[in-house]
Design a protein around this motif. Structure first.
Motif, PDB file in Angstrom:
ATOM      1  N   PRO A 257      47.071   1.476   8.599  1.00 19.13           N
ATOM      2  CA  PRO A 257      47.868   0.668   7.656  1.00 19.13           C
ATOM      3  C   PRO A 257      48.513  -0.679   8.295  1.00 19.13           C
ATOM      4  O   PRO A 257      49.070  -0.508   9.260  1.00 19.13           O
ATOM      5  N   VAL A 258      48.396  -1.726   7.553  1.00 18.74           N
ATOM      6  CA  VAL A 258      49.153  -2.821   8.273  1.00 18.74           C
ATOM      7  C   VAL A 258      49.953  -3.558   6.922  1.00 18.74           C
ATOM      8  O   VAL A 258      49.394  -3.387   5.871  1.00 18.74           O
ATOM      9  N   ALA A 259      51.009  -4.047   7.484  1.00 19.64           N
ATOM     10  CA  ALA A 259      51.676  -4.984   6.387  1.00 19.64           C
ATOM     11  C   ALA A 259      51.636  -6.364   6.766  1.00 19.64           C
ATOM     12  O   ALA A 259      51.537  -6.882   7.721  1.00 19.64           O
ATOM     13  N   VAL A 260      51.280  -7.076   5.682  1.00 19.31           N
ATOM     14  CA  VAL A 260      50.943  -8.772   5.514  1.00 19.31           C
ATOM     15  C   VAL A 260      51.831  -9.375   4.854  1.00 19.31           C
ATOM     16  O   VAL A 260      52.041  -8.862   3.494  1.00 19.31           O
ATOM     17  N   VAL A 261      52.589 -10.475   5.274  1.00 20.60           N
ATOM     18  CA  VAL A 261      53.436 -11.402   4.419  1.00 20.60           C
ATOM     19  C   VAL A 261      53.193 -12.477   4.552  1.00 20.60           C
ATOM     20  O   VAL A 261      52.973 -13.081   5.631  1.00 20.60           O
ATOM     21  N   VAL A 262      53.002 -13.035   3.376  1.00 21.67           N
ATOM     22  CA  VAL A 262      52.365 -14.419   3.253  1.00 21.67           C
ATOM     23  C   VAL A 262      53.462 -15.395   2.437  1.00 21.67           C
ATOM     24  O   VAL A 262      53.706 -14.628   1.374  1.00 21.67           O
ATOM     25  N   PRO A 263      53.496 -16.476   2.413  1.00 25.33           N
ATOM     26  CA  PRO A 263      54.110 -17.413   1.508  1.00 25.33           C
ATOM     27  C   PRO A 263      53.530 -17.256  -0.095  1.00 25.33           C
ATOM     28  O   PRO A 263      52.374 -17.471   0.025  1.00 25.33           O
ATOM     29  N   ARG A 264      54.208 -17.384  -1.114  1.00 25.08           N
ATOM     30  CA  ARG A 264      53.545 -17.021  -2.526  1.00 25.08           C
ATOM     31  C   ARG A 264      52.850 -18.446  -2.776  1.00 25.08           C
ATOM     32  O   ARG A 264      51.850 -18.455  -3.640  1.00 25.08           O
ATOM     33  N   LYS A 265      53.513 -19.720  -2.311  1.00 18.05           N
ATOM     34  CA  LYS A 265      52.973 -20.824  -2.520  1.00 18.05           C
ATOM     35  C   LYS A 265      51.197 -20.879  -2.197  1.00 18.05           C
ATOM     36  O   LYS A 265      50.559 -21.711  -2.448  1.00 18.05           O
ATOM     37  N   THR A 266      50.937 -20.044  -1.126  1.00 18.29           N
ATOM     38  CA  THR A 266      49.487 -20.424  -0.621  1.00 18.29           C
ATOM     39  C   THR A 266      48.654 -19.364  -1.647  1.00 18.29           C
ATOM     40  O   THR A 266      47.358 -19.298  -1.408  1.00 18.29           O
ATOM     41  N   LEU A 267      49.014 -18.649  -2.412  1.00 18.73           N
ATOM     42  CA  LEU A 267      48.402 -17.567  -3.459  1.00 18.73           C
ATOM     43  C   LEU A 267      48.125 -18.115  -4.662  1.00 18.73           C
ATOM     44  O   LEU A 267      47.714 -17.544  -5.607  1.00 18.73           O
ATOM     45  N   GLN A 268      48.418 -19.548  -4.990  1.00 16.92           N
ATOM     46  CA  GLN A 268      48.150 -20.068  -6.233  1.00 16.92           C
ATOM     47  C   GLN A 268      46.594 -20.083  -6.492  1.00 16.92           C
ATOM     48  O   GLN A 268      45.959 -20.517  -5.592  1.00 16.92           O
TER      49      GLN A 268
END
Length: 366
Positions: A45-56
């Motif tokens: 398992p890995v945790a990935v954190v990304v800015p929400r604005k990149t997920l539009q």
């Protein structure tokens, strides 16, 4: 960009996801999105954190409703055309004989109903699961009327169980409705007393249809003589075939999403590769498989977008439903090897346009 965190995941993935998400929102607000995934390098398992604005979601140049409507109109035309044999031999004569298209309306309507039940089930289950779907793009087909629909998932699916529910709902409902219509086609006599005259060898083309035919018609199938059947049987069979094609475990087809939800991303990619190879080999012998493998490769091969949490396995009851869908697809596509004298399928009705070659191509495609 984003951040990747490696380490040991303590406790259940679903609970850990909720705790970490809450802490992030308390400190950082709603600016970032957390994913808990499987690292393909070491299967940990890995945790990935990304800015929400990149997920539009991407904005298309053509409005979605316009493109979906255009595809729907073309699909309606091919469904009508598929059920009018007089126009299939000379496609250019269609414009001069538009009045003949009305003869294909009953068959097109039945097949469209099966497709409609399929898509409506997706929509209803998606709403309950918090999954947002785009408009369905119905894919026209000269061979069988339609290849089904391409439906995008517009938001991030929370977990594999939610994806499984949504993916399995459509084909499960489509198979159920199509099977009821198929049984009615076997049981009800033709309204005109003649119906569609077929050779018994046509039931070789499907283990499901052949098994039901053997059960209901008995030794008649061994004689190799023409059999008169209700055209509803052929129309329902077409709907079942379309559902079976969409249940192929490849890419972002329903079957591909089901295999991903049940067995995970790595297994799903292997199923996709195997399916594309098999379809590619089948395309050497028939054009249906060629069009379908091209459709998967260019539009539906994936990969499936990351889910919020991909560690937790779905509940066993949903796994059973997903496996049932995959098995039903096989039952529709695999041939039924009962002994009979093999003759070409002959269709004498003016309202049906399916031939033995069409069914054989579909079996090879699946």
């Amino acid at each position: 960009g984003g951040l990747l965190f490696k380490g040991n995941l303590r406790g259940q993935a679903a609970k850990s996801y909720e705790k970490i998400t809450k802490r992030m929102e308390d400190r950082l607000g709603d600016q970032y999105k957390l994913f808990i995934l499987i690292n393909p390098e070491d299967d940990k398992p890995v945790a990935v954190v990304v800015p929400r604005k990149t997920l539009q979601p991407e904005i298309t140049a053509v409005p979605e409703w316009f493109a979906a409507g255009a595809f729907g109109l073309v699909t309606l035309f091919t469904l009508l055309l598929r059920n009018v044999p007089a126009l299939q031999s000379n496609l250019l004569s269609t414009l001069d004989n538009l009045d003949l298209l009305k003869d294909g309306l009953p068959g097109a309507l039945v097949t469209a109903l099966v497709l409609g039940v399929h898509e409506i089930s997706h929509i209803l289950v998606a709403r309950n699961a918090g999954v947002k779907l785009g408009l369905p793009y119905f894919v026209p087909s000269w061979q069988i009327g339609s290849f089904g629909a391409i439906t995008r998932i517009l938001n991030i699916v929370p977990k594999r169980e939610d994806l499984l529910k949504v993916a399995a709902a459509g084909p499960l409902a489509g198979f159920s409705f199509g099977l009821v219509l198929l049984l009615l086609g076997f049981i009800l006599p033709p309204s005109d007393g003649i119906g569609v005259v077929v050779d018994s060898s046509v039931f070789h083309e499907s283990l499901l249809a052949g098994g039901i035919a053997k059960l209901l018609l008995g030794d008649v199938l061994k004689e190799g003589t023409p059999i008169s059947v209700n055209p509803l049987l052929i129309w329902a069979w077409a709907g079942l075939l379309i559902n079976a094609i969409n249940s192929i475990p490849a890419g972002e087809l329903d079957g591909g999403r089901i295999s991903f939800a049940i067995w995970g991303r790595k297994a799903s990619s292997r199923f996709t590769a195997a399916s594309i190879v098999l379809l590619g080999l089948s395309s050497l012998f028939n054009d249906v498989a060629f069009y379908w493998v091209a459709l998967i490769f260019f539009l539906q091969r994936g990969p499936i977008a990351p889910l919020s949490e991909e560690i937790t396995d779905p509940d066993n009851k949903y796994v059973a439903l997903g496996v049932t869908v995959l098995l039903l697809g096989l039952l529709v596509c695999l041939p039924y090897p009962f002994p009979s004298q093999v003759k070409p399928l002959q269709v004498f009705s003016d309202t049906i346009g399916y031939s033995n070659q069409t069914f054989t191509s579909l079996v090879l495609c699946c």
